[in-house]
Design a protein around this motif. Structure first.
Motif, short mmCIF file in Angstrom:
data_model
loop_
_atom_site.label_atom_id
_atom_site.label_comp_id
_atom_site.label_asym_id
_atom_site.label_seq_id
_atom_site.Cartn_x
_atom_site.Cartn_y
_atom_site.Cartn_z
N TRP A 22 43.20 52.98 44.09
CA TRP A 22 42.39 52.75 42.89
C TRP A 22 41.78 54.07 42.41
CZ3 TRP A 22 36.70 52.04 43.72
CH2 TRP A 22 36.02 52.02 42.52
N GLY A 44 41.99 47.93 39.64
CA GLY A 44 41.77 48.44 40.98
C GLY A 44 40.39 48.12 41.54
N GLN A 80 48.05 45.62 43.65
CA GLN A 80 47.85 47.02 43.29
C GLN A 80 49.19 47.70 43.00
OE1 GLN A 80 44.82 48.53 43.10
NE2 GLN A 80 45.56 50.57 42.66
#
Length: 109
Positions: A22, A44, A80
């Protein structure tokens, strides 16, 4: 001394990996301004929270909570990695440059 199950350490490492990805996407977005990395940076935050929630669940120590924690962490890693992002690399960067997300700066209009 209490026993710490190794799976809890693995889950914590997975949650730290989600948070690292992230922050890397956020750094690339700030440097390039690409929309795919903006979306990845915003999402994120939620994926990192999900990963750390899984780590907290695993910390309870019961088997059911450990399985739920592994599930949350794996879902966060999957989500992700599934976001589509633009290509910001030319091809001659080192592995370290890509690892830390040091993308070339783009001129702002």
């Amino acid at each position: 001394m209490t026993y710490l199950d190794p799976i809890v350490i693995i889950i914590a490492f997975g949650a730290a990996s989600v948070s690292f990805l992230w922050l890397r996407d956020t750094r690339i977005f700030v440097r390039t301004g690409k929309d795919g990395y903006r979306k990845a940076a915003y999402h994120g935050v939620l994926y990192s929270a999900l990963g750390w929630f899984g780590c907290a669940l695993a910390g309870f120590g019961e088997t059911t909570f450990m399985y739920l924690g592994v599930g949350c962490m794996l879902i966060a890693l999957y989500l992700q990695s599934r976001l589509k992002k633009e290509d910001v690399w030319v091809g001659n960067e080192s592995a370290w440059t890509r690892f830390i997300g040091s993308a070339p700066r783009q001129e702002r209009k």
